[in-house]
Motif scaffolding. Structure first.
Motif, mmCIF file in Angstrom:
data_model
loop_
_atom_site.group_PDB
_atom_site.id
_atom_site.type_symbol
_atom_site.label_atom_id
_atom_site.label_comp_id
_atom_site.label_asym_id
_atom_site.label_seq_id
_atom_site.Cartn_x
_atom_site.Cartn_y
_atom_site.Cartn_z
ATOM 1 N N ALA A 171 0.848 -1.195 0.000
ATOM 2 C CA ALA A 171 0.000 0.000 0.000
ATOM 3 C C ALA A 171 0.880 1.239 0.000
ATOM 4 O O ALA A 171 2.043 1.199 0.417
ATOM 5 C CB ALA A 171 -0.939 0.027 1.204
ATOM 6 N N GLY A 172 0.308 2.337 -0.485
ATOM 7 C CA GLY A 172 1.004 3.617 -0.453
ATOM 8 C C GLY A 172 -0.020 4.740 -0.478
ATOM 9 O O GLY A 172 -1.146 4.552 -0.957
ATOM 10 N N VAL A 173 0.374 5.887 0.063
ATOM 11 C CA VAL A 173 -0.485 7.074 0.030
ATOM 12 C C VAL A 173 0.353 8.277 -0.349
ATOM 13 O O VAL A 173 1.565 8.313 -0.106
ATOM 14 C CB VAL A 173 -1.179 7.331 1.392
ATOM 15 C CG1 VAL A 173 -2.282 6.321 1.652
ATOM 16 C CG2 VAL A 173 -0.192 7.318 2.542
ATOM 17 N N GLU A 174 -0.293 9.247 -0.952
ATOM 18 C CA GLU A 174 0.390 10.473 -1.353
ATOM 19 C C GLU A 174 -0.680 11.526 -1.615
ATOM 20 O O GLU A 174 -1.623 11.258 -2.360
ATOM 21 C CB GLU A 174 1.175 10.205 -2.647
ATOM 22 C CG GLU A 174 2.498 10.932 -2.742
ATOM 23 C CD GLU A 174 3.295 10.478 -3.962
ATOM 24 O OE1 GLU A 174 3.993 9.458 -3.867
ATOM 25 O OE2 GLU A 174 3.189 11.129 -5.016
ATOM 26 N N GLY A 175 -0.559 12.668 -0.975
ATOM 27 C CA GLY A 175 -1.540 13.717 -1.199
ATOM 28 C C GLY A 175 -2.939 13.256 -0.846
ATOM 29 O O GLY A 175 -3.187 12.781 0.258
ATOM 30 N N TYR A 176 -3.862 13.361 -1.793
ATOM 31 C CA TYR A 176 -5.248 12.924 -1.590
ATOM 32 C C TYR A 176 -5.478 11.498 -2.069
ATOM 33 O O TYR A 176 -6.619 11.036 -2.102
ATOM 34 C CB TYR A 176 -6.202 13.852 -2.353
ATOM 35 C CG TYR A 176 -6.232 15.267 -1.842
ATOM 36 C CD1 TYR A 176 -7.074 15.623 -0.791
ATOM 37 C CD2 TYR A 176 -5.435 16.254 -2.412
ATOM 38 C CE1 TYR A 176 -7.108 16.918 -0.315
ATOM 39 C CE2 TYR A 176 -5.462 17.559 -1.950
ATOM 40 C CZ TYR A 176 -6.300 17.887 -0.897
ATOM 41 O OH TYR A 176 -6.333 19.170 -0.441
ATOM 42 N N GLY A 177 -4.391 10.815 -2.483
ATOM 43 C CA GLY A 177 -4.550 9.515 -3.109
ATOM 44 C C GLY A 177 -3.972 8.377 -2.293
ATOM 45 O O GLY A 177 -3.117 8.576 -1.421
ATOM 46 N N GLY A 178 -4.461 7.171 -2.602
ATOM 47 C CA GLY A 178 -3.914 5.977 -1.973
ATOM 48 C C GLY A 178 -4.110 4.791 -2.895
ATOM 49 O O GLY A 178 -4.883 4.846 -3.852
ATOM 50 N N GLN A 179 -3.373 3.709 -2.611
ATOM 51 C CA GLN A 179 -3.473 2.534 -3.463
ATOM 52 C C GLN A 179 -3.106 1.292 -2.658
ATOM 53 O O GLN A 179 -2.370 1.381 -1.667
ATOM 54 C CB GLN A 179 -2.533 2.662 -4.663
ATOM 55 C CG GLN A 179 -1.085 2.777 -4.292
ATOM 56 C CD GLN A 179 -0.172 3.118 -5.482
ATOM 57 O OE1 GLN A 179 1.012 2.986 -5.379
ATOM 58 N NE2 GLN A 179 -0.716 3.567 -6.598
ATOM 59 N N LEU A 180 -3.622 0.149 -3.056
ATOM 60 C CA LEU A 180 -3.165 -1.106 -2.470
ATOM 61 C C LEU A 180 -3.335 -2.257 -3.447
ATOM 62 O O LEU A 180 -4.125 -2.181 -4.399
ATOM 63 C CB LEU A 180 -3.857 -1.414 -1.146
ATOM 64 C CG LEU A 180 -5.268 -1.980 -1.107
ATOM 65 C CD1 LEU A 180 -5.494 -2.698 0.212
ATOM 66 C CD2 LEU A 180 -6.271 -0.853 -1.254
#
Ligand SMILES: [Zn+2]
Lengths: 230, 64
Positions: free
Chosen positions: A135-144
């Motif tokens: 998983a990762g997050v950055e700013g207003y976004g995230g992903q997994l």
């Protein structure tokens, strides 16, 4: 306890959480609350005041304490039945395989905050055949994405190499809550053996538009990490 | 027309590298998929986007 679900399977579960920060906090708290029997926490940092906006394992009184001890206290207070194993060190190429093998964890959650650490977890878990949830997050976004090594795509199948730059974007705090919670959901589904894991796909979340997207892909036959060696 | 990240985009004829540069994507941080096939990074400068392509650009996020 998760009444109504297979509590035996959940209690027998052993989950390793690498990073006790914005992703690791909600992931660890939901897994402890569900009654996962063992949680390993890896982190070499101390709590800083700037962490508190999203790293909800830690409170104001924990500032300057090692994060793993603050995490252990919060999780044990939430559910004393959970055995919390602390590793007060940064995950490195020298120690991560030993940590994963230490208690024979069932699944690893990548809750780290650097590209280098994310690829390290990828490579160690693929080498050991250990399922993990990137998983990762950055700013207003995230992903997994969940990876079952050699059965589904790994990070290198998609991204090849860690980017040569590390961006330090500010994180809209609740995005880490959303994505870390989904990592806990993946771990619980894995332990319960129910539903469909997020394999061969990246689930992305954009808080600005409240949109989830699912991008599907396949393993890369020439992946540097998970190609078959004959 | 093609579809990029779920939205119609006017990019037919551009290479992947040209499109990424035009839209200010950092090519070092993204994976590009055309019609569910990942494009190797070494091919970004050669692969041309075509009408009807379904393109996904996945930016790797490094925070936690
Ligand atoms: Zn791979």
């Amino acid at each position: 306890m998760l009444t109504g679900f297979d509590q035996k399977k959940i209690f027998a579960g052993k989950v390793l959480i690498v990073g006790a920060g914005g992703l690791g906090s909600p992931a660890a708290m939901y897994l402890a609350a569900a009654g996962v029997g063992m949680l390993g926490i890896v982190d070499g940092d101390r709590v800083d005041i700037s962490n508190l906006q999203r790293q909800i394992l830690h409170a104001t009184d924990d500032i300057n304490r090692p994060k793993v001890f603050s995490a252990r206290d919060t999780l044990t207070a939430l559910n004393p039945e959970v055995e919390v194993i602390t590793y007060a060190e940064r995950a490195t190429a020298d120690n991560l395989a030993d940590i994963v093998r230490d208690r024979n964890f069932d699944i690893v959650l990548d809750c780290t905050d650097s590209f280098a650490a994310k690829f390290l977890i990828n490579d160690v878990c693929v080498a050991l055949g250990k399922p993990f949830v990137h998983a990762g997050v950055e700013g207003y976004g995230g992903q997994l994405m969940t990876c079952l090594p050699r059965r589904s795509a790994c990070l290198r199948c998609v991204f090849e190499e860690p980017p040569s730059i590390q961006t330090r974007a500010e994180i809209f705090n609740v995005v880490a809550g959303v994505i870390g919670t989904l990592q806990a959901a993946e771990a619980l589904k894995f332990l319960l053996d129910v539903g469909e894991l997020l394999t061969n796909q990246m689930l992305t979340f954009d808080a600005l538009t409240s949109t989830f997207r699912r991008i599907k892909f396949a393993r890369n036959k020439i992946c540097a990490a998970c190609k078959e060696v004959t | 027309m093609l579809k990029i990240n779920g939205k119609p985009a006017d990019a037919a004829g551009l290479t992947v590298a040209e499109y990424l540069a035009r839209e200010n994507f950092d090519a070092r941080k993204v994976a590009v998929e055309i019609n569910e096939e990942i494009v190797p990074k070494k091919n970004f400068a050669e692969v041309v986007l075509r009408d009807g392509d379904i393109v996904e650009i996945i930016g790797l996020m490094g925070g936690g």
